[in-house]
Design an enzyme around this catalytic site. Structure first.
Site, PDB file in Angstrom:
ATOM      1  N   GLU A   1      39.896  22.839  28.715  1.00 61.81           N
ATOM      2  CA  GLU A   1      39.306  22.273  29.930  1.00 61.81           C
ATOM      3  C   GLU A   1      39.720  20.834  30.138  1.00 61.81           C
ATOM      4  OE1 GLU A   1      35.101  24.583  29.146  1.00 61.81           O
ATOM      5  OE2 GLU A   1      35.159  22.419  29.221  1.00 61.81           O
TER       6      GLU A   1
ATOM      7  N   CYS B   1      37.121  23.538  18.191  1.00 60.46           N
ATOM      8  CA  CYS B   1      36.843  22.314  17.430  1.00 60.46           C
ATOM      9  C   CYS B   1      36.172  22.708  16.120  1.00 60.46           C
ATOM     10  CB  CYS B   1      35.918  21.396  18.231  1.00 60.46           C
ATOM     11  SG  CYS B   1      35.552  19.831  17.405  1.00 60.46           S
TER      12      CYS B   1
ATOM     13  N   CYS C   1      29.407  19.989  15.341  1.00 61.94           N
ATOM     14  CA  CYS C   1      28.211  19.253  15.789  1.00 61.94           C
ATOM     15  C   CYS C   1      27.240  20.271  16.399  1.00 61.94           C
ATOM     16  CB  CYS C   1      28.581  18.181  16.811  1.00 61.94           C
ATOM     17  SG  CYS C   1      29.750  16.974  16.163  1.00 61.94           S
TER      18      CYS C   1
ATOM     19  N   CYS D   1      26.734  20.641  20.308  1.00 60.34           N
ATOM     20  CA  CYS D   1      27.924  20.660  21.169  1.00 60.34           C
ATOM     21  C   CYS D   1      28.464  22.074  21.326  1.00 60.34           C
ATOM     22  CB  CYS D   1      28.998  19.751  20.576  1.00 60.34           C
ATOM     23  SG  CYS D   1      30.513  19.733  21.531  1.00 60.34           S
TER      24      CYS D   1
ATOM     25  N   GLU E   1      38.513  17.358  18.476  1.00 55.57           N
ATOM     26  CA  GLU E   1      38.306  16.049  17.863  1.00 55.57           C
ATOM     27  C   GLU E   1      39.674  15.347  17.821  1.00 55.57           C
ATOM     28  OE1 GLU E   1      36.066  13.809  16.843  1.00 55.57           O
ATOM     29  OE2 GLU E   1      37.807  12.711  16.142  1.00 55.57           O
TER      30      GLU E   1
ATOM     31  N   SER F   1      30.855   8.920  18.739  1.00 58.81           N
ATOM     32  CA  SER F   1      29.711   9.792  18.993  1.00 58.81           C
ATOM     33  C   SER F   1      28.743   9.586  17.837  1.00 58.81           C
ATOM     34  CB  SER F   1      30.169  11.248  19.070  1.00 58.81           C
ATOM     35  OG  SER F   1      31.007  11.402  20.190  1.00 58.81           O
ATOM     36  N   LEU F   2      27.784   8.713  18.043  1.00 58.24           N
ATOM     37  CA  LEU F   2      26.895   8.332  16.945  1.00 58.24           C
ATOM     38  C   LEU F   2      25.685   9.271  16.893  1.00 58.24           C
ATOM     39  CD1 LEU F   2      26.886   5.965  14.832  1.00 58.24           C
ATOM     40  CD2 LEU F   2      25.026   5.009  16.200  1.00 58.24           C
ATOM     41  N   HIS F   3      24.915   9.255  17.947  1.00 59.96           N
ATOM     42  CA  HIS F   3      23.818  10.201  18.177  1.00 59.96           C
ATOM     43  C   HIS F   3      22.661  10.138  17.179  1.00 59.96           C
ATOM     44  CE1 HIS F   3      26.553  11.615  21.109  1.00 59.96           C
ATOM     45  NE2 HIS F   3      27.257  12.414  20.343  1.00 59.96           N
TER      46      HIS F   3
ATOM     47  N   ASN G   1      22.762  17.608  27.559  1.00 54.10           N
ATOM     48  CA  ASN G   1      23.047  18.651  28.521  1.00 54.10           C
ATOM     49  C   ASN G   1      22.813  19.998  27.850  1.00 54.10           C
ATOM     50  OD1 ASN G   1      24.250  20.040  30.679  1.00 54.10           O
ATOM     51  ND2 ASN G   1      25.591  18.272  31.019  1.00 54.10           N
TER      52      ASN G   1
ATOM     53  N   CYS H   1      30.891  19.198  27.245  1.00 56.36           N
ATOM     54  CA  CYS H   1      31.901  19.783  26.379  1.00 56.36           C
ATOM     55  C   CYS H   1      31.932  21.292  26.222  1.00 56.36           C
ATOM     56  CB  CYS H   1      31.696  19.213  25.007  1.00 56.36           C
ATOM     57  SG  CYS H   1      32.810  17.911  24.762  1.00 56.36           S
TER      58      CYS H   1
END
Ligand code: SAH
Length: 348
Positions: A96, A116, A120, A123, A163, A217-219, A293, A336
């Site tokens: 995409e 990927c 995560c 995701c 990634e 991307s800490l989160h 999301n 994503c």
């Protein structure tokens, strides 16, 4: 087929300027032809190699060895602020690309891998395991396709499926091609690479002489929450990651974004905001708060608006720079991997 790779022909979009110069000189041609070829491919948008204005012998060398595969777009979902394109690669894999429309122009978000492996938990891309890395040319083709759809493409985010630092060599070639002054000529500050935090690769990026923007991307503000959400944290815990990120920021005197997706009752408490403030200290890092999301079958949901504001206020009180990403993309399933997994789940 997206990439019409006929016989042993190579994809010319895989070639950095330096690689093309080497190819030319190794085959008895002047390396100055590379400049004309880059101008033709990236400035004039020529896709028929026969039309490049170089002497016949050089042209034969190029047409005998290279092809200019174009992206095959099989689905488009158009939202108010973002358009998402689904492409099929020559081997059938789907990727995409998103065009985000801003007031000042467009930016393109490219994928770097089919699938990927980072796993995560929040995701959707990660639900489809990595099948392979994209070549530099396959990433370039995403930009070229989107560039044709918009008058003013001003930025590139390497934040789509995959990634990027798990495919660093190809991503570096891609960046090199984007930066080449007589080609598309993007400034490094117009390119952002987003990573889940593969520390040795961040260090490798730091040792380059150009400095693209970095987003992490800490989160999560501590190892316990982060390891739960992102398996990569078990290999490179927060302390190591923060050190590498601060080094990158200091070396290039650049602000680095810490992406923070707000997940209800997981990472959104005011205590988390206090911890996050302490992690940042007085560095040049800033937090980009993102709404989570959600998609069907999700175990997580987005934090309530009031909680997001409480979190934001704590960061502000602690003098942390914070931005909140507009809801770009959510109307077109741009979080994503969503379009791709919808397509696959619908039996296509
Ligand atoms: N692998 C890279 C780039 C791809 S992910 C990385 O980890 O940075 C691009 C961004 O979208 C990351 O910040 C990722 O954490 C975020 N993201 C993934 N799933 C999301 C979701 N459901 N809602 C909001 N953001 C999400």
């Amino acid at each position: 087929m997206l990439y019409d790779i006929s016989g042993d022909l190579m994809n010319i979009y895989d070639m950095t300027y330096k690689k093309l110069c080497d190819f030319l000189t190794e085959n008895g041609e002047k390396k100055s032809r590379a400049e004309i070829i880059f101008d033709a491919l990236y400035r004039k948008g020529i896709t028929d190699l026969k039309l490049i204005d170089i002497p016949e012998k050089a042209k034969k060398l190029i047409t005998d060895n290279f092809t200019t595969p174009e992206a095959e777009c099989i689905d488009i979902s158009d939202g108010e602020t973002a358009v998402k394109y689904l492409f099929r690669l020559s081997d059938g894999n789907l990727i995409e690309t998103v065009l985000m429309r801003h007031e000042y122009g467009g930016s393109v978000c490219v994928s770097t891998q089919a699938g990927c492996n980072m796993g995560c938990k929040f995701c959707r891309s990660g639900r489809l395991k990595k099948i392979r890395n994209l070549t530099a040319g396959e990433i370039v083709s995403q930009v070229l396709f989107v560039k044709k759809q918009t008058d003013n493409l001003s930025g590139i985010s390497v934040m789509g499926i995959g990634e990027p630092l798990d495919n660093l060599d190809n991503v570096l070639d891609f960046i090199d091609i984007m930066l080449y002054p007589k080609g598309l000529s993007f400034a490094p500050r117009k390119i952002t690479v987003s990573t889940c935090g593969i520390v040795p690769k961040i260090e490798e990026l730091k040792n380059r002489d150009f400095s693209v923007n970095l987003a992490i991307s800490l989160h999560a503000p501590d190892n316990e929450i982060r390891s739960e959400l992102m398996p990569i944290n078990k290999s490179y815990p927060l302390e190591t990651l923060m050190e590498a990120v601060k080094d990158y920021s200091e070396k290039f005197n650049k602000r680095v974004a810490l992406e923070y997706v707000m997940i209800k009752n997981v990472n959104d408490s005011t205590e988390c905001a206090e911890k996050l403030s302490r992690l940042i200290g007085n560095s040049k890092l800033y937090v980009n708060i993102i709404r989570y999301n959600s998609s069907e079958g999700d175990i997580y949901e987005c934090s309530d608006f009031e909680q997001i504001m409480r979190f934001y206020d704590v960061l502000k009180k602690n003098n942390v720079s914070v931005t909140m990403r507009r809801e770009l993309g959510s109307s077109v399933n741009a979080a994503c991997g969503q379009l791709r997994s919808d397509y696959i789940n619908n039996g296509n």
